[in-house]
Design a protein around this motif. Structure first.
Motif, PDB file in Angstrom:
ATOM      1  N   LYS A   8       0.492  -1.282  -0.099  1.00 20.60           N
ATOM      2  CA  LYS A   8       0.129  -0.030  -0.001  1.00 20.60           C
ATOM      3  C   LYS A   8       0.703   1.030  -0.280  1.00 20.60           C
ATOM      4  N   SER A   9       1.781   1.561   0.729  1.00 19.94           N
ATOM      5  CA  SER A   9       2.583   2.660   0.802  1.00 19.94           C
ATOM      6  C   SER A   9       3.531   2.853  -0.404  1.00 19.94           C
ATOM      7  N   THR A  10       3.254   1.551  -1.131  1.00 20.68           N
ATOM      8  CA  THR A  10       4.417   1.897  -1.907  1.00 20.68           C
ATOM      9  C   THR A  10       3.632   1.958  -3.242  1.00 20.68           C
ATOM     10  N   LEU A  11       2.810   1.691  -3.414  1.00 20.00           N
ATOM     11  CA  LEU A  11       1.690   2.929  -3.889  1.00 20.00           C
ATOM     12  C   LEU A  11       1.279   3.927  -4.221  1.00 20.00           C
ATOM     13  N   VAL A  12       1.564   4.201  -2.990  1.00 19.68           N
ATOM     14  CA  VAL A  12       1.266   5.543  -2.234  1.00 19.68           C
ATOM     15  C   VAL A  12       2.938   6.698  -3.277  1.00 19.68           C
ATOM     16  N   ALA A  13       4.085   6.569  -2.943  1.00 18.02           N
ATOM     17  CA  ALA A  13       4.731   6.173  -3.844  1.00 18.02           C
ATOM     18  C   ALA A  13       5.594   6.269  -5.047  1.00 18.02           C
ATOM     19  N   ALA A  14       4.452   5.852  -5.334  1.00 25.01           N
ATOM     20  CA  ALA A  14       4.142   5.446  -6.746  1.00 25.01           C
ATOM     21  C   ALA A  14       3.543   6.363  -7.276  1.00 25.01           C
TER      22      ALA A  14
END
Length: 490
Positions: A255-261
């Motif tokens: 989830k946090s990685t998607l926010v960064a993307a």
């Protein structure tokens, strides 16, 4: 005749001039003393201001624009535009420049430039000469604690041209700068300082490296592209130009990685807000209106962040069993109740949601069922995206990124196990990082998944045994009770 007239004209002597000046100065001091004693201070200031305005109107040839950092309780976008534009105009005539950077990952990075307080920057545009100065003042009673403003001085005859051509030119140039940000920032709220603190955001995640199903990634990218291009549409239908995302699923699913993307794709700054750090709804409004356009507001683990986000029935029954509605209403003003559900929703979808444009609001949670249904309806969270366990397609993305391979003999074994054993992308990545050799890393992943499968089966067996034991204990207890009852009857 002329020479005779010139001969009769006598110039005053120096001593007489000095005597007149001394007499005039003494008379002026007497008048000033009388006025200071006879007139109150506000009246004197009023007279001085009117006299200054009179002199400025009839004798001054310059005009001054004032651009403050806040406008009607929100960030002044004109101020932000000038703040981005002026460092590009600093030239030889600029005698001071502010330098620095907050990239802790690259201490040798070249510094960024800014305009220090009281420094002057000169600009030329279409034959106009323009002078900029930044000012600062401490404010003890209001938020934020320091206010800033720019003063733009130009010729009076150029005032209309500045309004019609120069300031729109600055806004266009600033928009180009915002659209091509080389550095992104992540902001966190400092409760003690009542302000946002920022640092450089350098997360390497992109949609190309994201461990997700290709179809799901394409849907997200298309949704973001559509949102960015539909400013006029949002205005025409009477809705705030914002988009809400709810990312939910087990921990470690990206989830946090998607926010960064998303941030890297849109080139948006991130405002990471912990609701526990906000005292009440009033402070929440101040915090959120201090965020800028073209940004992401991130509230992670929203189910754990505040009581306000939980279902109201749960809050009423479990958390405050002894507190009636009347007692809730009668809380003292100085008791900080924290952020309420209505206060949060008012910014997401209420009147305060219009205080800003081109905003992405993202909530993450591990337990969607714990959220109040009012948060989940369309218009508040527009996109509900389930972040599940790792799939074969996501595994191949991770293997290509961590091991640099597209195919391997162990792929089929890994994918078969992945269909039976729920494994998060974080767990897969942890195993793939154990070795640079694909064979070793993949064998480690296979061993990990087999161990996880074995533990899961053992857990199920233990559960079955516990059920059988409980049934036997219950049965024996019932028999003992029955025997005791029989003895009592006898």
């Amino acid at each position: 005749m002329a020479s005779m007239f010139a001969g009769d004209l006598k110039l005053p002597s120096i001593s007489s001039l000095l005597s007149f000046y001394a007499s005039f100065s003494a008379l002026a001091m007497i008048i000033r003393t009388i006025l200071n004693e006879a007139l109150p201070r506000p009246v004197r200031h009023f007279i001085a201001a009117k006299f200054s305005d009179l002199v400025s109107t009839h004798f001054s040839t310059s005009f001054t624009f004032v651009i403050e950092d806040r406008w009607h309780a929100v960030t002044n976008e004109t101020f932000r535009a000038v703040q981005a534009y002026l460092p590009t105009r600093a030239g030889p005539a600029t005698n001071r420049l502010l330098l620095g950077h907050n990239d802790t990952n690259n201490t040798a990075a070249p510094p960024q430039s800014g305009i220090p307080v009281e420094a002057k920057v000169f600009d030329h545009f279409q034959g106009m000469k323009l002078e900029w100065t930044l000012h600062e003042k401490e404010t003890k009673k209001f938020y934020p604690r320091h206010s800033h403003w720019y003063e733009l001085r130009c010729s009076k005859k150029d005032k209309d041209r500045v309004m019609e051509t120069y300031l729109p030119h600055i806004c266009r140039e600033a928009q180009k700068i915002f659209n091509h940000r080389e550095v992104l920032n992540i902001h966190t709220y400092d409760n003690d300082g009542s302000s946002w603190e920022s640092t450089v955001f350098k997360h390497p995640a992109t949609f190309d490296t994201l461990a997700m199903e290709p179809e799901a990634k394409r849907r997200i990218i298309d949704d973001l592209d559509t949102f960015i291009q539909r400013k006029e549409y949002f205005q025409s239908v009477g809705r705030a130009w914002k988009r809400g995302y709810l990312l939910y699923g087990p921990p470690g699913t990206g989830k946090s990685t998607l926010v960064a993307a998303i941030a890297n794709y849109l080139r948006f700054h991130i405002y990471d807000l912990q609701l526990q750090s906000v005292k009440n709804d009033s402070e929440l409004r101040r915090v959120l209106t201090a965020t800028t356009n073209r940004s992401i507001l991130l509230i992670e683990d929203v189910d754990c962040s505040s009581k306000s986000t939980k279902p109201r029935a749960t809050r009423d029954d479990k958390e405050n069993p002894d507190e009636s509605d009347d007692e809730t209403k009668d809380r003292l003003p100085f008791d900080d109740p924290g952020v309420t559900l209505s206060g949060l929703l008012n910014f997401i979808d209420g009147l305060w949601s219009t205080c800003g444009d081109e905003r992405i609001i993202i909530f993450t949670t591990n337990h969607k069922e714990k959220l109040d249904p009012a948060m989940l309806r369309p218009g508040r969270m527009d996109v509900h995206l389930y972040m599940g366990h790792c799939t074969p397609a996501a595994f191949r993305v991770l293997a290509a990124r961590y091991l640099g391979i597209q195919e391997h003999s162990l792929y089929e074994c890994v994918e078969d196990l992945m269909q039976k054993i729920p494994t998060t992308p974080a767990e897969v990545a942890q195993q793939l990082m154990k070795s640079d050799k694909p064979e070793v890393a993949l064998e480690s992943l296979v061993e990990f998944m087999k161990t996880k499968e074995s533990e899961s089966e053992n857990s199920k067996l233990f559960t079955k045994e516990e059920v059988v034991i409980k049934q036997e204990v219950t049965k024996s207890t019932e028999e003992e009770v029955a025997e005791q009852d029989d003895k009592k009857l006898l």
